[in-house]
Design a protein around this motif. Structure first.
Motif, PDB file in Angstrom:
ATOM      1  N   GLN A   1      12.590  15.752  16.792  1.00  0.00           N
ATOM      2  CA  GLN A   1      11.248  15.200  16.565  1.00  0.00           C
ATOM      3  C   GLN A   1      10.160  16.122  17.114  1.00  0.00           C
ATOM      4  O   GLN A   1       9.185  16.441  16.420  1.00  0.00           O
ATOM      5  CB  GLN A   1      11.143  13.819  17.224  1.00  0.00           C
ATOM      6  CG  GLN A   1      12.059  12.786  16.583  1.00  0.00           C
ATOM      7  CD  GLN A   1      12.087  11.485  17.351  1.00  0.00           C
ATOM      8  OE1 GLN A   1      11.353  11.305  18.317  1.00  0.00           O
ATOM      9  NE2 GLN A   1      12.926  10.550  16.917  1.00  0.00           N
ATOM     10  N   TYR A   2      10.336  16.559  18.380  1.00  0.00           N
ATOM     11  CA  TYR A   2       9.311  17.416  18.978  1.00  0.00           C
ATOM     12  C   TYR A   2       9.255  18.771  18.268  1.00  0.00           C
ATOM     13  O   TYR A   2       8.183  19.347  18.089  1.00  0.00           O
ATOM     14  CB  TYR A   2       9.550  17.573  20.479  1.00  0.00           C
ATOM     15  CG  TYR A   2       9.372  16.267  21.237  1.00  0.00           C
ATOM     16  CD1 TYR A   2       8.140  15.612  21.237  1.00  0.00           C
ATOM     17  CD2 TYR A   2      10.422  15.681  21.924  1.00  0.00           C
ATOM     18  CE1 TYR A   2       7.975  14.402  21.903  1.00  0.00           C
ATOM     19  CE2 TYR A   2      10.261  14.470  22.596  1.00  0.00           C
ATOM     20  CZ  TYR A   2       9.036  13.839  22.588  1.00  0.00           C
ATOM     21  OH  TYR A   2       8.873  12.645  23.238  1.00  0.00           O
TER      22      TYR A   2
ATOM     23  N   GLN B   1      15.350  13.265  19.675  1.00  0.00           N
ATOM     24  CA  GLN B   1      14.015  13.580  20.189  1.00  0.00           C
ATOM     25  C   GLN B   1      13.707  15.067  20.097  1.00  0.00           C
ATOM     26  O   GLN B   1      12.576  15.459  19.780  1.00  0.00           O
ATOM     27  CB  GLN B   1      13.890  13.116  21.642  1.00  0.00           C
ATOM     28  CG  GLN B   1      13.884  11.601  21.793  1.00  0.00           C
ATOM     29  CD  GLN B   1      13.259  11.176  23.108  1.00  0.00           C
ATOM     30  OE1 GLN B   1      12.419  11.879  23.660  1.00  0.00           O
ATOM     31  NE2 GLN B   1      13.659  10.023  23.606  1.00  0.00           N
TER      32      GLN B   1
ATOM     33  N   ILE C   1      13.822  15.969   7.049  1.00  0.00           N
ATOM     34  CA  ILE C   1      13.546  14.947   8.055  1.00  0.00           C
ATOM     35  C   ILE C   1      12.453  14.048   7.481  1.00  0.00           C
ATOM     36  O   ILE C   1      11.271  14.362   7.515  1.00  0.00           O
ATOM     37  CB  ILE C   1      13.126  15.604   9.384  1.00  0.00           C
ATOM     38  CG1 ILE C   1      14.236  16.545   9.868  1.00  0.00           C
ATOM     39  CG2 ILE C   1      12.806  14.522  10.417  1.00  0.00           C
ATOM     40  CD1 ILE C   1      13.764  17.628  10.820  1.00  0.00           C
TER      41      ILE C   1
ATOM     42  N   THR D   1       9.905  19.260  15.106  1.00  0.00           N
ATOM     43  CA  THR D   1       9.231  19.034  13.826  1.00  0.00           C
ATOM     44  C   THR D   1       7.718  18.946  14.017  1.00  0.00           C
ATOM     45  O   THR D   1       6.940  19.540  13.251  1.00  0.00           O
ATOM     46  CB  THR D   1       9.756  17.732  13.182  1.00  0.00           C
ATOM     47  OG1 THR D   1      11.167  17.845  13.029  1.00  0.00           O
ATOM     48  CG2 THR D   1       9.104  17.475  11.836  1.00  0.00           C
ATOM     49  N   MET D   2       7.298  18.212  15.050  1.00  0.00           N
ATOM     50  CA  MET D   2       5.863  18.086  15.300  1.00  0.00           C
ATOM     51  C   MET D   2       5.245  19.436  15.640  1.00  0.00           C
ATOM     52  O   MET D   2       4.130  19.745  15.197  1.00  0.00           O
ATOM     53  CB  MET D   2       5.617  17.074  16.426  1.00  0.00           C
ATOM     54  CG  MET D   2       5.920  15.648  15.993  1.00  0.00           C
ATOM     55  SD  MET D   2       5.428  14.408  17.228  1.00  0.00           S
ATOM     56  CE  MET D   2       6.874  14.382  18.294  1.00  0.00           C
TER      57      MET D   2
ATOM     58  N   ALA E   1      10.232   4.783  12.230  1.00  0.00           N
ATOM     59  CA  ALA E   1      10.989   5.715  11.378  1.00  0.00           C
ATOM     60  C   ALA E   1      11.052   5.249   9.928  1.00  0.00           C
ATOM     61  O   ALA E   1      10.836   6.042   9.001  1.00  0.00           O
ATOM     62  CB  ALA E   1      12.395   5.894  11.939  1.00  0.00           C
TER      63      ALA E   1
ATOM     64  N   GLY F   1      16.336   7.084  19.897  1.00  0.00           N
ATOM     65  CA  GLY F   1      15.685   8.013  18.987  1.00  0.00           C
ATOM     66  C   GLY F   1      16.279   7.866  17.601  1.00  0.00           C
ATOM     67  O   GLY F   1      17.485   7.654  17.458  1.00  0.00           O
TER      68      GLY F   1
ATOM     69  N   LEU G   1      16.265   9.287  13.394  1.00  0.00           N
ATOM     70  CA  LEU G   1      15.892  10.218  12.330  1.00  0.00           C
ATOM     71  C   LEU G   1      16.352   9.617  11.001  1.00  0.00           C
ATOM     72  O   LEU G   1      17.456   9.067  10.922  1.00  0.00           O
ATOM     73  CB  LEU G   1      16.577  11.576  12.506  1.00  0.00           C
ATOM     74  CG  LEU G   1      16.279  12.353  13.793  1.00  0.00           C
ATOM     75  CD1 LEU G   1      17.210  13.557  13.901  1.00  0.00           C
ATOM     76  CD2 LEU G   1      14.821  12.791  13.836  1.00  0.00           C
TER      77      LEU G   1
ATOM     78  N   MET H   1      10.966   9.616  11.484  1.00  0.00           N
ATOM     79  CA  MET H   1      11.370   9.778  12.880  1.00  0.00           C
ATOM     80  C   MET H   1      10.752   8.639  13.683  1.00  0.00           C
ATOM     81  O   MET H   1       9.662   8.165  13.364  1.00  0.00           O
ATOM     82  CB  MET H   1      10.837  11.090  13.470  1.00  0.00           C
ATOM     83  CG  MET H   1      10.897  12.296  12.550  1.00  0.00           C
ATOM     84  SD  MET H   1      10.461  13.840  13.395  1.00  0.00           S
ATOM     85  CE  MET H   1       8.675  13.667  13.552  1.00  0.00           C
TER      86      MET H   1
ATOM     87  N   GLN I   1      10.988   6.533  17.894  1.00  0.00           N
ATOM     88  CA  GLN I   1      11.616   6.298  19.187  1.00  0.00           C
ATOM     89  C   GLN I   1      11.369   4.847  19.599  1.00  0.00           C
ATOM     90  O   GLN I   1      10.435   4.209  19.127  1.00  0.00           O
ATOM     91  CB  GLN I   1      11.024   7.214  20.274  1.00  0.00           C
ATOM     92  CG  GLN I   1      11.259   8.683  20.036  1.00  0.00           C
ATOM     93  CD  GLN I   1      10.696   9.547  21.158  1.00  0.00           C
ATOM     94  OE1 GLN I   1      10.421   9.071  22.259  1.00  0.00           O
ATOM     95  NE2 GLN I   1      10.530  10.833  20.870  1.00  0.00           N
TER      96      GLN I   1
END
Lengths: 396, 135
Positions: A97-98, A94, A248, A100-101, A279, A387, A389, A251, A253
């Motif tokens: 993920q955050y 996670q 990546i 990357t965002m 994902a 989570g 990836l 992704m 969740q």
């Protein structure tokens, strides 16, 4: 049209401290060692870091865990992104993920994600930190006390009960769990970072003591002191940095929820099912494209049920799927190639993620497996939080 | 090594919120919460219904019958008062909610997922605990 986040980010740095019964350092100090190593590995300068996401491990619950104070300990100034995250074992995925965002939307450029833990003290029992029995009041108040009164202690209990349910529903056997433990130990013999490097046999597996039936000791993960940090950067920037980028590609969740009543199958149907759709969809791949897995393996059973929920086989067929040894060295689906949490080190979701980065870079040495599409997962609670990836050395 | 002091199993203590449950147990009745709006039964105590989020509920007597959802046999000595091995069992009540308990009146080797069970009361001086035995 490809998803906007597909290959938007990449892992550009990795730092791993020595792991296991290593004493004399706090979780903060382990974290600093890992972050220093990750920054050096990436070729970035200290001042280039503008984001920090942290995950404290079990010491976040029992005391001594890293806090947001880590920013100042590390001397990180003018951050644009900072948070202390905890969705248990799914947190590492996670955080990436955050990060990357945030990077894809211009909110940060190079984000350090760090997990650190130091639950082991000299002479302490390995399982004590996660057992929780020492923290139970003599008279726990209210209906929550029913758990302690029944002797339901720690993570081992929840997973044993989940594994038992799977065995009863689908005919999964102790041999199916054992082949996972044996295969991962074979991988660990090739990982100099691994805590457990002595090969084991199926006989060793069956002879290992019961923790809580149906879990033998060799079904259960290690407990480790140590820290892992990764750096997430934009894919474009990562191309010109010191290490080969690990892109990546996808992704996701999944958190299915468990209301503790009839109709809920939380023991055997996990958040991986939900995460897989997101994902794989983002990455534009399916299980048939995955060349290696780095799966959260707090228990052997977690690996088996996760494979089912990603669609590598049908629900309930995880046992027969793994029994030919395909997850081990030389098998058709190399999985947990560093030895995983069972045999290498237990850094929650950073265990699969750190090995995925090593493999994605092609730095796995003797244990390097085909790395075109790497499925890397994190799982927390009792199969409650998930989570995912999808990682690759290729940006296409 | 000194001998540890005699340690007893952690016996729950009633609080205001859960008092009807423990009072029912003392009388040999399994009394659990039921949503006053959507009628869903729930365990353990909580203020809101997880099905409809209503905060209106009543305490009602459940049948005391259920089936073994899953179980494990504990061998690790986490707490000095628990003699190992012992079973940890989740019973799914006929009304739907699941309760964490131990089975009595059956050897650990004979416990099976799906086994029908019925509540059986373990009495202590100021608290009574719901255990289950084969029906």
């Amino acid at each position: 049209m490809a998803h906007a986040l597909r290959n938007a980010g990449a892992i550009s740095g990795l730092g791993i401290t020595p792991m296991g019964r290593i004493y004399g350092k706090s979780a903060t100090e382990f974290a600093a060692d890992a972050v220093r190593a990750a920054i050096a590995d990436s070729g970035l300068k200290h001042d280039d870091i503008d984001g920090l996401l942290i995950n404290a491990g079990i010491t976040g619950n029992i005391g001594g865990g890293i806090t947001l104070g880590l920013q100042n300990y590390l001397g990180l100034k003018n951050l644009r992104l900072l948070n202390h995250m905890n969705a248990a074992g799914s947190t590492a995925a996670q955080m990436v993920q955050y990060a990357t965002m945030a990077i894809a939307n211009g909110m940060a450029r190079h984000v350090v994600c760090v997990f650190s833990d130091a639950p082991l003290t000299e002479g302490s029992k390995t399982g004590a930190a996660y057992g929780g029995a020492g923290r139970i009041a003599p008279r726990p108040r209210g209906m929550a006390g029913l758990y302690a009164a029944a002797g339901y202690f720690g993570a081992n209990t929840g997973y044993a009960l989940a594994a038992q349910r799977h065995m009863a529903m689908y005919g999964t056997t102790q041999d199916h769990f054992g082949i996972i433990a044996v295969g991962q130990r074979q991988w660990a013999t090739m990982n100099p970072m691994a805590q457990m490097r002595e090969p084991i046999t199926m006989e060793d597996y069956h002879a290992s003591r019961w923790v809580i039936e149906p879990l033998h000791l060799l079904d259960c993960c290690l407990v480790s002191n140590g820290a892992v940090a990764v750096i997430v950067s934009s894919a474009d920037e990562a191309k010109s940095m010191a290490q080969p980028p690990v892109y990546i590609r996808g992704m996701g969740q999944g958190h299915p929820g468990d209301t503790g009543r009839a109709g809920n199958d939380a023991e055997t149907e996990t958040g991986a099912k939900i995460a897989a759709r997101t994902a794989f969809g983002m990455a534009g791949v399916g299980p048939e494209d995955v060349t290696q897995c780095q799966l959260y393996d707090c228990y052997t059973y977690t690996v088996l049920v996760t494979l089912e929920d990603y669609g590598f086989c049908k629900k309930g067929e995880g046992g027969p799927f793994v029994e030919d040894g395909k997850l081990g060295p030389g098998g058709s689906l190399p999985t947990n190639t560093g030895g995983g949490e069972l045999s290498a080190y237990y850094m929650w979701g950073m265990t699969p993620l750190s090995e995925a980065v090593i493999q994605g870079r092609g730095q796995g040495g003797d244990r390097q497996a085909k790395n075109d599409v790497i499925l890397c997962t994190g799982n927390g609670g009792t199969l409650a939080y998930h989570g995912a990836l999808i990682l690759s050395p290729h940006a296409n | 090594m000194t001998q540890p002091a005699q340690v007893t199993k952690p016996l729950p203590e009633a609080d205001d919120a859960s008092k009807p449950f423990w009072d029912g147990a003392m009388e040999g009745r399994l009394v659990i919460l039921r949503c006053a709006d959507c009628k869903a039964w729930r365990m353990p105590w909580r203020h809101h219904c997880d099905q409809c989020l209503s905060d209106r509920s009543t305490w009602e007597q459940a049948s005391g019958r259920g089936v073994v959802r899953t179980f494990g046999i504990m061998h690790q000595k986490y707490h000095p008062a628990f003699e190992v091995p012992y079973n940890v069992t989740i019973v799914e009540l006929a009304e739907g909610p699941r309760i964490t308990t131990n089975l009595v009146g059956v050897s650990n080797a004979d416990i099976r997922v799906g086994m029908p069970v019925v509540v059986d009361w373990e009495r202590h001086s100021d608290i009574t605990l719901p255990k289950f035995r084969p029906a």
